[in-house]
Design a protein around this motif. Structure first.
Motif, PDB file in Angstrom:
ATOM      1  N   LYS A  54      50.503  78.193 -38.982  1.00  0.00           N
ATOM      2  CA  LYS A  54      49.651  77.357 -38.140  1.00  0.00           C
ATOM      3  C   LYS A  54      50.331  77.097 -36.799  1.00  0.00           C
ATOM      4  O   LYS A  54      49.702  77.210 -35.739  1.00  0.00           O
ATOM      5  N   PHE A  55      51.609  76.760 -36.839  1.00  0.00           N
ATOM      6  CA  PHE A  55      52.390  76.533 -35.616  1.00  0.00           C
ATOM      7  C   PHE A  55      52.383  77.775 -34.734  1.00  0.00           C
ATOM      8  O   PHE A  55      52.115  77.712 -33.531  1.00  0.00           O
ATOM      9  N   PHE A  56      52.640  78.924 -35.347  1.00  0.00           N
ATOM     10  CA  PHE A  56      52.759  80.169 -34.578  1.00  0.00           C
ATOM     11  C   PHE A  56      51.418  80.573 -33.960  1.00  0.00           C
ATOM     12  O   PHE A  56      51.343  80.912 -32.775  1.00  0.00           O
ATOM     13  N   LEU A  57      50.356  80.527 -34.749  1.00  0.00           N
ATOM     14  CA  LEU A  57      49.052  80.989 -34.263  1.00  0.00           C
ATOM     15  C   LEU A  57      48.482  80.068 -33.189  1.00  0.00           C
ATOM     16  O   LEU A  57      47.935  80.536 -32.189  1.00  0.00           O
ATOM     17  N   TYR A  58      48.609  78.775 -33.378  1.00  0.00           N
ATOM     18  CA  TYR A  58      48.120  77.830 -32.373  1.00  0.00           C
ATOM     19  C   TYR A  58      48.783  78.078 -31.019  1.00  0.00           C
ATOM     20  O   TYR A  58      48.122  78.189 -29.985  1.00  0.00           O
ATOM     21  N   THR A  59      50.118  78.145 -31.032  1.00  0.00           N
ATOM     22  CA  THR A  59      50.854  78.239 -29.770  1.00  0.00           C
ATOM     23  C   THR A  59      50.740  79.624 -29.136  1.00  0.00           C
ATOM     24  O   THR A  59      50.714  79.744 -27.919  1.00  0.00           O
ATOM     25  N   LEU A  60      50.627  80.659 -29.964  1.00  0.00           N
ATOM     26  CA  LEU A  60      50.521  82.013 -29.412  1.00  0.00           C
ATOM     27  C   LEU A  60      49.147  82.257 -28.795  1.00  0.00           C
ATOM     28  O   LEU A  60      49.033  82.882 -27.734  1.00  0.00           O
ATOM     29  N   LEU A  61      48.104  81.734 -29.430  1.00  0.00           N
ATOM     30  CA  LEU A  61      46.740  81.991 -28.974  1.00  0.00           C
ATOM     31  C   LEU A  61      46.528  81.501 -27.544  1.00  0.00           C
ATOM     32  O   LEU A  61      45.962  82.194 -26.706  1.00  0.00           O
ATOM     33  N   GLY A  62      47.014  80.279 -27.266  1.00  0.00           N
ATOM     34  CA  GLY A  62      46.843  79.734 -25.923  1.00  0.00           C
ATOM     35  C   GLY A  62      47.605  80.534 -24.884  1.00  0.00           C
ATOM     36  O   GLY A  62      47.175  80.639 -23.727  1.00  0.00           O
ATOM     37  N   SER A  63      48.723  81.123 -25.273  1.00  0.00           N
ATOM     38  CA  SER A  63      49.576  81.798 -24.300  1.00  0.00           C
ATOM     39  C   SER A  63      49.053  83.170 -23.881  1.00  0.00           C
ATOM     40  O   SER A  63      49.483  83.705 -22.855  1.00  0.00           O
ATOM     41  N   VAL A  64      48.153  83.759 -24.660  1.00  0.00           N
ATOM     42  CA  VAL A  64      47.571  85.055 -24.265  1.00  0.00           C
ATOM     43  C   VAL A  64      46.783  84.909 -22.965  1.00  0.00           C
ATOM     44  O   VAL A  64      46.877  85.745 -22.063  1.00  0.00           O
ATOM     45  N   LEU A  65      46.021  83.829 -22.855  1.00  0.00           N
ATOM     46  CA  LEU A  65      45.262  83.577 -21.624  1.00  0.00           C
ATOM     47  C   LEU A  65      46.200  83.372 -20.438  1.00  0.00           C
ATOM     48  O   LEU A  65      45.929  83.821 -19.336  1.00  0.00           O
ATOM     49  N   MET A  66      47.328  82.696 -20.681  1.00  0.00           N
ATOM     50  CA  MET A  66      48.292  82.473 -19.610  1.00  0.00           C
ATOM     51  C   MET A  66      48.851  83.787 -19.096  1.00  0.00           C
ATOM     52  O   MET A  66      49.039  83.961 -17.885  1.00  0.00           O
ATOM     53  N   LEU A  67      49.110  84.743 -19.966  1.00  0.00           N
ATOM     54  CA  LEU A  67      49.646  86.036 -19.543  1.00  0.00           C
ATOM     55  C   LEU A  67      48.651  86.770 -18.633  1.00  0.00           C
ATOM     56  O   LEU A  67      49.049  87.355 -17.612  1.00  0.00           O
ATOM     57  N   ILE A  68      47.371  86.738 -18.987  1.00  0.00           N
ATOM     58  CA  ILE A  68      46.344  87.381 -18.147  1.00  0.00           C
ATOM     59  C   ILE A  68      46.331  86.734 -16.765  1.00  0.00           C
ATOM     60  O   ILE A  68      46.264  87.428 -15.731  1.00  0.00           O
ATOM     61  N   ALA A  69      46.410  85.402 -16.734  1.00  0.00           N
ATOM     62  CA  ALA A  69      46.432  84.686 -15.449  1.00  0.00           C
ATOM     63  C   ALA A  69      47.659  85.060 -14.629  1.00  0.00           C
ATOM     64  O   ALA A  69      47.576  85.213 -13.405  1.00  0.00           O
ATOM     65  N   ILE A  70      48.808  85.228 -15.289  1.00  0.00           N
ATOM     66  CA  ILE A  70      50.046  85.594 -14.585  1.00  0.00           C
ATOM     67  C   ILE A  70      49.900  86.949 -13.907  1.00  0.00           C
ATOM     68  O   ILE A  70      50.303  87.126 -12.745  1.00  0.00           O
ATOM     69  N   PHE A  71      49.320  87.922 -14.605  1.00  0.00           N
ATOM     70  CA  PHE A  71      49.111  89.246 -14.001  1.00  0.00           C
ATOM     71  C   PHE A  71      48.250  89.138 -12.734  1.00  0.00           C
ATOM     72  O   PHE A  71      48.542  89.765 -11.712  1.00  0.00           O
TER      73      PHE A  71
END
Length: 517
Positions: free
Chosen positions: A161-178
């Motif tokens: 639960k910890f891993f999936l919650y925190t990883l899911l939000g960060s995928v959008l951040m990576l797209i924004a960074i690009f």
């Protein structure tokens, strides 16, 4: 310190120590981890003493181009300095907390903690946005392992639960960074902080970063992973999770969301305030009815971090300074409270509040430390949390009386659940013979709790020593976001009596001013 790569050395020490842990037995691995974390703490003290408060914004800068579009770039300002110091201060205490309670796969456990220290320091010191992202996301892995391998009975569920919650939000951040790199033509964080992204794009960029930082804080309603993670994590895992990992979300808002997307931050300030107000009241009420000590402290963390987000989006110096001080104070106090729970859990192997009672009789030294940290969590003047909460609420009061009022009720509720917890654990009659027979603190536990107690009191009595290094950086951030500051209650004309009165006062001209015109 000129020319000495102190930040790289602070990253290298835990890395080498982690590798060494795999080559030695359990007893030696504990010693290697303790020595390595103490070396990093000593380097942190050197960093603190060498930091020039009146100097350049970015100091101890190291830069090396790895390949096109990615640099190994490190450097700190006063904000990063204080968070790095919090990290290196807590890490040796975490190793001590695990000294006897962790008995299986000790070498791997110590290595996981050392790698996590490396990644946490890297998050605060990174000056390349890709390097920040790598460190930010990689920090999930050792904590995932610490919960999943050395946690409680329901550890697998909590770690996933910890891993999936925190990883899911960060995928959008990576797209924004690009997109940001393509737009600005650089991966350099200080340059990106001064770049004016188009207002139309800021909305989407802000939301993408918010998805990651809100989960990390964690903000309501994406906070549900936190109580499970805390309850299942070993004591030291809870300490570092509450003490440092949650602060990465707040640091992200300060370093990215506010300076890079000021217009969007102002646009969504109402959303942050709404979520924070719900979090302060709701999680405080939930904490009141908990029977598990760790769960109670976990829910209190969500309420305290909501004060941080309110302060950050107040768009004034008091709010920003208050948010930083709450992060530092909460990092110390929540970590100490989890250590206090760990001390009695190691003796009785239960966190149920009703199994204890009257511990002040047979564990007076423990009860004294527990009382200090309880009072600090409540925000008693003279302790670390008071100055941060006072500044944060003073900052938000300038924007909205209503938001300030709701957040203040959270502090009142905080006093209710923390004092209720302390009364049930430390006072009352001793109903259970096994709890009444528990010995008081030993030397190792003294070494864990005494330094945090000293830091909590030092921060409460002399907060200027913590505010001074970051004051210029907060002022620079305030100047950057001032043009987009959200309007106050009165300017928004929300229709409340307070708003109407303030509106009239704001537009009233003094007699002397009429003459001047």
């Amino acid at each position: 310190m000129d020319g000495f790569p102190i930040l790289s050395v602070m990253l290298l020490v835990p890395l080498l120590a982690a590798m060494a842990c795999f080559l030695v037995d359990a007893r030696t691995a504990r010693m290697v981890a303790l020595v390595a974390t103490l070396i990093d703490f000593a380097l942190g003290v050197v960093l603190w003493c060498s930091y020039d408060i009146g100097g350049a914004q970015w100091q101890f800068v190291e830069k090396a181009n790895v390949f096109s579009g990615f640099s190994y770039a490190l450097g700190i300002d006063g904000i990063a300095l204080t968070l790095i110091m919090l990290t290196v201060f807590l890490m040796p205490i975490c190793i001590l907390a695990s000294w006897e309670s962790v008995t299986k796969r000790v070498s791997e456990y110590m290595a996981a903690f050392l790698v996590m220290e490396l990644l946490m320091i890297g998050v605060f010191a990174a000056q390349d946005i890709f390097l920040f992202y790598i460190m930010f996301e990689a920090g999930l892995i050792p904590m995932y392992l610490i919960i999943g391998v050395w946690g409680g009975d329901n550890r697998i569920y909590a770690s996933y639960k910890f891993f999936l919650y925190t990883l899911l939000g960060s995928v959008l951040m990576l797209i924004a960074i690009f997109w940001m790199i393509q737009q600005a033509g650089t991966t350099d964080i200080p340059t990106l902080m001064q770049y004016d992204f188009p207002a139309s794009a800021q909305t989407w960029l802000w939301l993408a970063f918010f998805a990651s930082f809100a989960v990390k804080m964690p903000m309501w309603p994406v906070h549900t992973w936190l109580p499970d993670a805390h309850v299942q994590a070993p004591t030291a895992g809870s300490v570092i999770l509450a003490g440092v990992l949650l602060k990465m979300g707040g640091y992200g808002f300060i370093r990215f969301s506010l300076p890079m997307f000021p217009e969007a931050s102002a646009q969504f300030a109402w959303l942050v305030f709404a979520l924070s107000m719900v979090a302060v009241v709701y999680t405080s009420l939930v904490a009141l009815v908990q029977s598990d000590m760790k769960k109670l402290i976990a829910y209190s963390s969500v309420a305290h971090m909501a004060i941080v987000t309110v302060g950050l989006f107040a768009f004034n110096v008091q709010g920003l300074e208050g948010a930083m001080m709450v992060m530092l104070g909460h990092g110390l106090v929540s970590g100490a409270l989890f250590l206090c729970v760990g001390v009695i859990y190691d003796r009785l192997h239960t966190r149920e509040i009703n199994r204890y009672g009257g511990l002040s009789i047979n564990m007076p030294k423990y009860a004294l430390f527990f009382m200090l940290f309880t009072m600090a969590s409540v925000g008693l003047p003279g302790t670390s949390n008071f100055i941060g909460e006072f500044l944060a609420l003073a900052g938000i009061y300038q924007i909205s009386t209503f938001v300030a009022l709701v957040c203040t009720t959270g502090i009142i509720l905080g006093a209710a659940y923390m004092l209720y917890l302390y009364r049930r654990v430390a006072f009352g009659e001793q109903k259970n013979a096994d709890a009444a027979a528990m010995p008081d603190l030993n030397a190792r536990e003294w070494a864990m709790l005494a330094p945090i107690a000293a830091a909590v009191l030092w921060m409460g009595v002399y907060p200027e020593s913590f505010l001074a290094p970051m004051r210029a950086d907060i002022a620079a951030l305030d100047a950057r976001i001032a043009r987009a500051a959200p309007e106050s209650d009165s300017q928004l004309k929300i229709g409340t009596p307070t708003g109407k009165i303030a509106n009239e006062i704001a537009h009233h001209e003094e007699p002397g001013e009429e003459g001047a015109h």
